[in-house]
Design an enzyme around this catalytic site. Structure first.
Site, PDB file in Angstrom:
ATOM      1  N   GLU A 152       0.756  -1.092  -0.124  1.00 21.67           N
ATOM      2  CA  GLU A 152      -0.085  -0.104  -0.008  1.00 21.67           C
ATOM      3  C   GLU A 152       0.971   1.224   0.019  1.00 21.67           C
ATOM      4  O   GLU A 152       1.922   1.188   0.501  1.00 21.67           O
ATOM      5  CB  GLU A 152      -0.735   0.150   1.284  1.00 21.67           C
ATOM      6  CG  GLU A 152      -2.008  -0.875   1.113  1.00 21.67           C
ATOM      7  CD  GLU A 152      -2.775  -1.217   2.382  1.00 21.67           C
ATOM      8  OE1 GLU A 152      -4.054  -1.163   2.508  1.00 21.67           O
ATOM      9  OE2 GLU A 152      -2.053  -1.245   3.443  1.00 21.67           O
ATOM     10  N   CYS A 172       6.571  -7.126   6.984  1.00 22.78           N
ATOM     11  CA  CYS A 172       7.702  -6.438   7.725  1.00 22.78           C
ATOM     12  C   CYS A 172       8.186  -7.575   8.733  1.00 22.78           C
ATOM     13  O   CYS A 172       6.999  -8.315   9.533  1.00 22.78           O
ATOM     14  CB  CYS A 172       7.528  -5.342   8.454  1.00 22.78           C
ATOM     15  SG  CYS A 172       8.918  -4.848   9.490  1.00 22.78           S
ATOM     16  N   CYS A 176       6.742  -5.812  15.508  1.00 19.45           N
ATOM     17  CA  CYS A 176       6.427  -5.080  16.531  1.00 19.45           C
ATOM     18  C   CYS A 176       4.809  -5.443  16.750  1.00 19.45           C
ATOM     19  O   CYS A 176       4.202  -5.248  15.896  1.00 19.45           O
ATOM     20  CB  CYS A 176       6.501  -3.504  16.358  1.00 19.45           C
ATOM     21  SG  CYS A 176       8.153  -3.089  15.944  1.00 19.45           S
ATOM     22  N   CYS A 179       1.694  -3.150  15.480  1.00 19.73           N
ATOM     23  CA  CYS A 179       1.634  -2.690  14.135  1.00 19.73           C
ATOM     24  C   CYS A 179       0.884  -3.716  13.269  1.00 19.73           C
ATOM     25  O   CYS A 179       1.500  -4.983  13.214  1.00 19.73           O
ATOM     26  CB  CYS A 179       3.136  -2.294  13.970  1.00 19.73           C
ATOM     27  SG  CYS A 179       3.646  -2.298  12.098  1.00 19.73           S
ATOM     28  N   GLY A 227       6.978  -2.069   5.897  1.00 19.90           N
ATOM     29  CA  GLY A 227       8.235  -2.753   5.772  1.00 19.90           C
ATOM     30  C   GLY A 227       9.440  -1.724   6.531  1.00 19.90           C
ATOM     31  O   GLY A 227       8.872  -0.761   7.025  1.00 19.90           O
ATOM     32  N   GLU A 228      10.424  -2.304   6.948  1.00 18.23           N
ATOM     33  CA  GLU A 228      11.289  -1.723   7.509  1.00 18.23           C
ATOM     34  C   GLU A 228      12.682  -1.443   6.340  1.00 18.23           C
ATOM     35  O   GLU A 228      13.458  -2.312   6.123  1.00 18.23           O
ATOM     36  CB  GLU A 228      11.918  -2.384   8.460  1.00 18.23           C
ATOM     37  CG  GLU A 228      13.661  -2.387   8.962  1.00 18.23           C
ATOM     38  CD  GLU A 228      13.433  -0.961   9.743  1.00 18.23           C
ATOM     39  OE1 GLU A 228      12.518  -0.305  10.317  1.00 18.23           O
ATOM     40  OE2 GLU A 228      14.601  -0.264   9.363  1.00 18.23           O
ATOM     41  N   SER A 261      12.356   6.146   7.942  1.00 17.41           N
ATOM     42  CA  SER A 261      12.025   5.900   9.028  1.00 17.41           C
ATOM     43  C   SER A 261      12.324   4.490   9.466  1.00 17.41           C
ATOM     44  O   SER A 261      12.190   3.516   8.923  1.00 17.41           O
ATOM     45  CB  SER A 261      10.395   5.933   9.286  1.00 17.41           C
ATOM     46  OG  SER A 261      10.037   5.548  10.755  1.00 17.41           O
ATOM     47  N   SER A 284      11.951   5.036  15.165  1.00 18.67           N
ATOM     48  CA  SER A 284      10.760   4.769  15.900  1.00 18.67           C
ATOM     49  C   SER A 284      11.061   4.145  17.253  1.00 18.67           C
ATOM     50  O   SER A 284      11.542   3.031  17.470  1.00 18.67           O
ATOM     51  CB  SER A 284      10.103   3.563  15.244  1.00 18.67           C
ATOM     52  OG  SER A 284       9.397   4.074  14.034  1.00 18.67           O
ATOM     53  N   HIS A 286       9.395   4.721  20.887  1.00 19.55           N
ATOM     54  CA  HIS A 286       8.386   4.111  21.302  1.00 19.55           C
ATOM     55  C   HIS A 286       8.280   3.992  22.874  1.00 19.55           C
ATOM     56  O   HIS A 286       7.360   3.579  23.789  1.00 19.55           O
ATOM     57  CB  HIS A 286       7.628   2.891  20.753  1.00 19.55           C
ATOM     58  CG  HIS A 286       7.493   3.110  19.418  1.00 19.55           C
ATOM     59  ND1 HIS A 286       6.488   4.053  18.685  1.00 19.55           N
ATOM     60  CD2 HIS A 286       7.866   2.302  18.366  1.00 19.55           C
ATOM     61  CE1 HIS A 286       6.667   3.920  17.428  1.00 19.55           C
ATOM     62  NE2 HIS A 286       7.417   2.897  17.187  1.00 19.55           N
ATOM     63  N   ASN A 363      -3.001   4.017  16.267  1.00 18.36           N
ATOM     64  CA  ASN A 363      -3.854   3.514  15.470  1.00 18.36           C
ATOM     65  C   ASN A 363      -4.424   2.085  16.039  1.00 18.36           C
ATOM     66  O   ASN A 363      -3.505   1.106  15.495  1.00 18.36           O
ATOM     67  CB  ASN A 363      -3.677   3.543  14.018  1.00 18.36           C
ATOM     68  CG  ASN A 363      -3.673   5.006  13.755  1.00 18.36           C
ATOM     69  OD1 ASN A 363      -4.141   5.978  13.940  1.00 18.36           O
ATOM     70  ND2 ASN A 363      -2.119   5.205  13.083  1.00 18.36           N
ATOM     71  N   CYS A 406      -0.582   5.447   9.961  1.00 14.00           N
ATOM     72  CA  CYS A 406       0.627   4.654  10.366  1.00 14.00           C
ATOM     73  C   CYS A 406       0.438   3.173  10.833  1.00 14.00           C
ATOM     74  O   CYS A 406      -0.595   3.156  11.754  1.00 14.00           O
ATOM     75  CB  CYS A 406       1.605   5.398  11.132  1.00 14.00           C
ATOM     76  SG  CYS A 406       2.282   6.932  10.515  1.00 14.00           S
TER      77      CYS A 406
HETATM   78  N1  SAH Z   1       9.549  -0.076  10.064  1.00 15.79           N
HETATM   79  C1  SAH Z   1       9.697   1.349  10.122  1.00 15.79           C
HETATM   80  C2  SAH Z   1       8.901   2.291   9.036  1.00 15.79           C
HETATM   81  C3  SAH Z   1       7.440   2.063   8.844  1.00 15.79           C
HETATM   82  S1  SAH Z   1       6.438   2.311  10.474  1.00 15.79           S
HETATM   83  C4  SAH Z   1       9.544   2.050  11.477  1.00 15.79           C
HETATM   84  O1  SAH Z   1       9.079   1.192  12.218  1.00 15.79           O
HETATM   85  O2  SAH Z   1       9.656   2.884  11.622  1.00 15.79           O
HETATM   86  C5  SAH Z   1       5.980   3.973  10.339  1.00 15.79           C
HETATM   87  C6  SAH Z   1       5.773   4.497  11.754  1.00 15.79           C
HETATM   88  O3  SAH Z   1       4.303   4.189  12.167  1.00 15.79           O
HETATM   89  C7  SAH Z   1       6.610   3.793  12.869  1.00 15.79           C
HETATM   90  O4  SAH Z   1       7.136   4.726  13.781  1.00 15.79           O
HETATM   91  C8  SAH Z   1       5.739   2.915  13.618  1.00 15.79           C
HETATM   92  O5  SAH Z   1       6.328   2.560  14.872  1.00 15.79           O
HETATM   93  C9  SAH Z   1       4.584   3.317  13.305  1.00 15.79           C
HETATM   94  N2  SAH Z   1       3.420   2.516  13.867  1.00 15.79           N
HETATM   95  C10 SAH Z   1       3.274   1.414  13.751  1.00 15.79           C
HETATM   96  N3  SAH Z   1       2.073   0.852  14.111  1.00 15.79           N
HETATM   97  C11 SAH Z   1       1.453   1.946  14.548  1.00 15.79           C
HETATM   98  C12 SAH Z   1       0.078   1.923  15.194  1.00 15.79           C
HETATM   99  N4  SAH Z   1      -0.884   0.778  15.308  1.00 15.79           N
HETATM  100  N5  SAH Z   1      -0.399   3.049  15.429  1.00 15.79           N
HETATM  101  C13 SAH Z   1       0.469   4.216  15.358  1.00 15.79           C
HETATM  102  N6  SAH Z   1       1.688   4.147  14.785  1.00 15.79           N
HETATM  103  C14 SAH Z   1       2.194   3.124  14.462  1.00 15.79           C
HETATM  104 FE1  SF4 Z   2       7.742  -3.254  10.932  1.00 17.22          FE
HETATM  105 FE2  SF4 Z   2       7.843  -0.589  11.488  1.00 17.22          FE
HETATM  106 FE3  SF4 Z   2       5.624  -2.289  11.934  1.00 17.22          FE
HETATM  107 FE4  SF4 Z   2       7.854  -2.613  13.517  1.00 17.22          FE
HETATM  108  S1  SF4 Z   2       6.517  -0.556  13.251  1.00 17.22           S
HETATM  109  S2  SF4 Z   2       6.627  -4.258  12.549  1.00 17.22           S
HETATM  110  S3  SF4 Z   2       9.398  -2.161  12.098  1.00 17.22           S
HETATM  111  S4  SF4 Z   2       6.705  -1.725   9.965  1.00 17.22           S
END
Ligand code: SAH
Ligand code: SF4
Length: 415
Positions: A152, A172, A176, A179, A227-228, A261, A284, A286, A363, A406
């Protein structure tokens, strides 16, 4: 030559000495770094074991203009009986005009147009569905790749800029738990062409006035989709170069308007720093300590908060660009006063004004035990950071009603 401060970390991520070094030295020494943790295929390296079980190779995506070196392009053109200068014309069509259609190559010999389009511009991403929110200014597109994989991208138009959030991997492997993408596991890395195509199509849609608000320009790119990025370093970097170079080498979207990111893959941050491209880095985080971050971000067991913050600060020193610290606020988990205070303390430890905190209202994803913070806790979190002299802005959650925000990019095909 510009003198910058870099941390001497060659061969040992834990060494904390800060040295004055010249940029060229640091770049050269970075090139000697082990490839630890950064893989081209995503199946080897330091975080191999945290990748998903399903990273079986499904074959490679068709080779695209955006995947080829200049030499490869010239050789392919020769195979079609086309001289070198035709490659430049194709680059102009692709990067300058976002065109891949044979009919649009009016400066090309009619007999060669279709052949050239087929050779250089195979279809890499096909629109499956498009969801629209915010009066047409947020558009989430679900794309099918050559092997049936779904990814997406999300376009967000604001009064002064238009940002495209793009994917760099199918799923990914970082796991996490809060996510949606993390729940999918990693299927495979995307090719540079697949990444770049998301940008071309969105840039074309903006230019052609297909997004509410009339014709405009795609101005910002964030690698915050599926993805990462550091898990697919080579393709991501190639995409960054093609997005930022001026036409006819690239789309001409300033590197300063590109954000990469990462979940905190330290060798990836170091490698990106050594490239000397002024992209913005987002980390990221957290959580302000290892105990909590171990729970929320499995990668913390590989690269802990000290290593990640050291690397982020080094990136700031080398790039002179403020680093974004992403922090998804989870009710009662990481959103209390003690967490904000500790975060402020840990950031201020490195000095002033080097980081910008982006608290993100969580989210919530299906089946997740985490929920978004209470508004008063969100506010308190921001207030504590501000009082400690740290800039922080709550990330807006555009597209939340279409799962476009996100962490919700899970690429489920809808009816
Ligand atoms: N993998 C990379 C980039 C994609 S995620 C990373 O983790 O940085 C983009 C952002 O969305 C990251 O900061 C991630 O931690 C955040 N994210 C993931 N799941 C989320 C959620 N459920 N609510 C809000 N932010 C979230
Ligand atoms: Fe992957 Fe980023 Fe989601 Fe963590 S937050 S699972 S690194 S996409």
């Amino acid at each position: 030559m510009r003198t910058i401060r870099v941390r001497a970390v060659v061969g040992d991520w834990n060494v904390g000495r800060v040295k004055e070094k010249q940029m060229s030295d640091s770049v050269n020494s970075m090139k000697d770094l082990p490839e630890t943790g950064i893989t081209t295929g995503g199946t080897t390296g330091a975080f191999r074991d945290v990748l998903s079980k399903d990273h079986a190779r499904r074959g490679k995506p068709p080779l695209h203009f955006a995947d080829m070196t200049e030499e490869e392009r010239i050789t392919k053109a020769k195979d079609l009986g086309l001289p070198k200068f035709r490659v430049k014309q194709l680059a102009n069509h692709y990067y300058g005009h976002f065109d891949v259609n044979a009919e649009e190559f009016s400066d090309f010999p009619a007999a060669k147009r279709v052949e050239a389009a087929e050779m250089f511009f195979p279809t890499l991403i096909t629109e499956v569905t498009r969801q629209v929110a915010d009066e047409g200014t947020t558009i989430k597109t679900l794309w099918r790749l050559f092997d049936g994989s779904l990814i997406e991208s999300v376009l967000m138009r604001y009064p002064t800029r238009t940002t495209l959030c793009i994917s760099s991997q199918v799923g990914c492997g970082m796991g996490c738990p809060f996510c949606a993408t993390g729940q999918l596991g990693l299927t495979r890395n995307m090719s540079a062409g697949e990444i770049v195509e998301q940008v071309r199509v969105a840039a074309k849609a903006m230019r052609d006035g297909e997004v509410a608000g009339g014709p405009g320009r795609l101005s910002n790119i964030v690698f915050m989709g599926m993805g990462e990025p550091m898990g697919n370093y080579t393709s991501v970097l190639s995409a960054v170069r093609q997005i930022s170079a001026m036409p006819p080498e690239g789309f001409g979207i300033s590197a300063r308007n590109i954000t990469v990111s990462t979940v905190g893959v330290v060798p990836g941050i170091k490698k990106l720093m050594a490239e000397g491209i002024p992209v913005r880095l987002a980390v990221s985080l957290h959580a302000p300590n290892d105990e909590l971050r171990d729970e929320l971000v499995p990668m913390n067991k590989r690269f802990n908060t000290t290593q990640v913050l050291d690397a982020a600060h080094d990136y700031y020193l080398a790039s002179k660009r403020r680093v974004s610290i992403e922090y998804a606020l989870m009710r009662g988990i990481n959103d209390q006063a003690e967490h904000a205070k500790l975060l402020a303390k840990r950031l201020n430890h490195y000095g002033d004004n080097w980081a910008h905190v982006n608290p993100i209202p969580l989210n919530p994803i299906e089946g997740s035990r985490w929920t978004a913070s209470k508004p008063e806790d969100e506010q308190q979190f921001l207030d504590i950071l501000h009082k400690a002299g740290i800039t922080a802005t709550l990330r807006d959650t555009r597209g939340q009603d279409i799962d476009g925000a996100c962490g919700q990019l899970a690429a489920k095909e809808r009816d």
